[in-house]
Design an enzyme around this catalytic site. Structure first.
Site, short mmCIF file in Angstrom:
data_model
loop_
_atom_site.label_atom_id
_atom_site.label_comp_id
_atom_site.label_asym_id
_atom_site.label_seq_id
_atom_site.Cartn_x
_atom_site.Cartn_y
_atom_site.Cartn_z
N ASP A 160 0.86 -1.18 0.00
CA ASP A 160 0.00 0.00 0.00
C ASP A 160 0.89 1.23 0.00
OD1 ASP A 160 -2.21 1.66 0.15
OD2 ASP A 160 -2.61 1.27 2.28
N HIS A 161 0.37 2.32 -0.51
CA HIS A 161 1.09 3.58 -0.47
C HIS A 161 0.77 4.30 0.84
CE1 HIS A 161 1.10 3.51 -5.14
NE2 HIS A 161 2.26 3.08 -4.67
N PHE A 199 -5.19 4.52 0.38
CA PHE A 199 -6.28 3.68 -0.15
C PHE A 199 -5.87 2.89 -1.39
CE2 PHE A 199 -8.36 7.93 1.01
CZ PHE A 199 -8.33 7.68 2.36
N HIS A 200 -4.64 2.38 -1.42
CA HIS A 200 -4.16 1.65 -2.60
C HIS A 200 -3.70 0.23 -2.26
CE1 HIS A 200 -2.93 5.80 -4.50
NE2 HIS A 200 -4.24 5.61 -4.48
N PRO A 201 -4.46 -0.57 -1.52
CA PRO A 201 -4.00 -1.92 -1.21
C PRO A 201 -3.99 -2.82 -2.45
CG PRO A 201 -6.25 -1.66 -0.48
CD PRO A 201 -5.79 -0.30 -0.93
#
Length: 541
Positions: A298-299, A473-475
């Site tokens: 994730d980011h 919110f980038h899983p």
């Protein structure tokens, strides 16, 4: 676990109507001979804030729109647990996200090809990005027209963000026109997934047109419990609807498109995963795949906030009742103004140090500030210089916490668990200060509210990064693609679950490594490419 006597039988069953599921439903139902069932746990997108772009302020953290997941306490974040928003609606997170159109870098996909994943290099995926796209400027070398995925320029600009771009340029960050040509180094206004000032979710672009087809059935408010297997083949899906347990049989294939959180949980409940972990939850291991739920990436965004003077930001405009009324009127009559805003309008991609061949930091500059998404804006004028490490080396996991579908996921991102990520976090805060200290911002007397100018040493900045860091919110990655000799691979390069016939995973969870930017449009690309593979394979069966 068997799928005997299904109530109905389909050619394709898709679990999850997020970004990937909407694309899959569109493509697989295009042939009227294919009977397709799409199952979604959330509801319909019939709430106004799913469509007005600024609605993310009301949707994130709202159980009507958000699954309200939380992580476990994170050591790298000084023991904090994070909210982990995911869209709970047709269109999934594309209905509540930042709407930023971003592909990543050519090197991201060429790296996938170098891992042995044939067909996933930049030269392979660029045509897919283009064919799904409907760019406001029409067809070009890097953009497509006529596709379902609408891309436009933002319909508002802010003087504070123009000055931020000037400051970034003074700090050595060139101004560019387009982040989506394969090299996103530089600063620009983000392009957005909107049409005429309204959010353009995957449901609007891909699913709504397809729902008119009689061969596509869409069910909302259902819980997918498991995939049923017989003799090494996926034969049906068991799900619950309004308290009733249903079974849908499949002649062709079942596709998990429930995202990086949902897809590994369905696999585990189906007996597919690490045998010891399944046994601990009382689930028989039908097929041992130790990579299920692992490789989470994730980011992590760190969000420095700067108070400014003598210039407008959304904070002060929002809290002024007259200005707020004018915002509403501008949107109502012209589809312009702050209500069309993505949370971030200006981006910048830079290298945290010269050792990187391509930009490894992404700034999201926002003409606003708040403590957390889902909470109110601050009452003072400010902007946020949110920055994230694009290629983290930390790896986490998402697993079930219990055997039932209603059990909450056990989400452990493991942020800042490597020395490399900790160094990049400190360097990213230094980069933010470097930009803000430049002459183009001097007139507005920026004051660092968070983490604060008193934070000076590397050790202090690392603690501050842990205090300020949150998900962007980038899983991805929890059912990763890999070659046959990769024991942690869950799917092959054609997105087929290894060792199981008739079952694929097609969503962000299949990314072996995270892309260098916002992940929604890469997920759209993966879904379109995956659907093409499914239809190709069906023709030769």
């Amino acid at each position: 676990m068997n799928g005997k006597n299904p109530a109905e039988t389909y050619d394709y069953v898709i679990a999850g109507a997020g970004s990937a599921g909407c694309v899959l439903a569109n493509r697989l139902s295009a042939d009227p001979k294919n009977r397709v069932l799409l199952l979604e746990g959330g509801g319909k997108d019939n709430w106004i804030w799913f469509h007005i772009p600024v609605g993310y302020l009301f949707a994130i953290g709202n159980p009507r729109a958000d699954w309200m997941f939380k992580t476990a306490a994170e050591t790298g974040l000084n023991g904090r647990a994070l909210a982990y928003p995911r869209g709970k609606v047709l269109g999934g997170s594309s209905a509540i996200n930042a709407m930023i159109y971003m592909r990543g870098q050519a090197a991201d996909y060429d790296h996938w090809r170098q891992l042995g994943l044939q067909g996933w290099g930049w030269g392979d995926v660029l045509p897919v990005f283009k064919r799904v796209e409907d760019h406001v400027e029409g067809e070009s070398a890097f953009h497509g027209a006529g596709g379902e995925w609408r891309v436009e320029h933002p319909r508002i600009s802010w003087e504070i963000l123009d000055r931020v771009r000037d400051a970034a340029e003074a700090a050595g960050v060139k101004k560019i026109a387009d982040f989506n040509t394969g090299d996103n180094t530089g600063s620009a206004y983000f392009q957005v997934n909107q049409r005429a000032g309204r959010r353009w979710s995957a449901a609007r672009g891909f699913l709504k047109p397809a729902m008119k087809r009689p061969n596509l059935r869409v069910e909302t408010g259902v819980t997918v419990e498991r995939v049923n297997l017989e003799d090494g083949r996926a034969v049906s899906v068991t799900y619950r609807r309004a308290g009733e347990t249903m079974t849908a049989g499949v002649r062709g294939e079942i596709v998990l498109a429930a995202g990086a959180v949902g897809s590994p949980l369905i696999l585990e409940r189906s007996g597919i995963g690490a045998a010891e972990r399944l046994k601990a939850h009382g689930i028989e291991a039908v097929h041992h795949l130790p990579g299920v739920g692992e490789n989470l990436q994730d980011h992590l965004q760190i969000r420095p906030i700067y108070r400014v003077h003598g210039i407008k930001t959304l904070n002060t405009e929002y809290w002024n009742l007259v200005s707020r009324a004018l915002m509403g009127a501008s949107y109502l009559f012209r589809r312009r103004g702050p209500l069309t805003m993505a949370p971030s309008q200006v981006g910048a991609f830079v290298k945290s140090s010269p050792e990187y061949e391509t930009a490894n930091l992404e700034f999201h500059f926002q003409p606003l500030s708040l403590d957390d998404w889902g909470h109110g804006l601050h009452r003072f004028s400010a902007f946020t210089a949110s920055v994230c490490n694009l290629r983290p080396t930390s790896r986490g996991s998402i697993h079930m916490s219990g055997p039932k579908a209603e059990d909450r996921p056990d989400i452990r991102p493991n942020y800042l668990s490597t020395e490399t990520d900790r160094r990049v976090a400190v360097d990213s805060l230094k980069w933010a200060r470097r930009i803000v200290s430049q002459k183009p911002l001097e007139a507005y007397r920026p004051e660092e509210v968070k983490p604060g100018a008193h934070i000076a040493s590397d050790a202090e900045m690392l603690v501050a990064a842990g205090d300020l860091g949150t998900t962007i919110f980038h899983p991805v990655g929890t059912a990763k693609m890999g070659t046959e000799d990769d024991r942690m691979a869950v799917v092959d390069e054609r997105l087929r679950v290894r060792g199981i016939r008739g079952l694929r995973v097609i969503d962000a969870s299949v990314m072996p490594t995270i892309t260098s930017g916002n992940t929604n449009s890469p997920t759209i690309m993966i879904a379109d490419k995956g659907a093409e593979m499914m239809l190709e394979d069906a023709r030769v069966r």
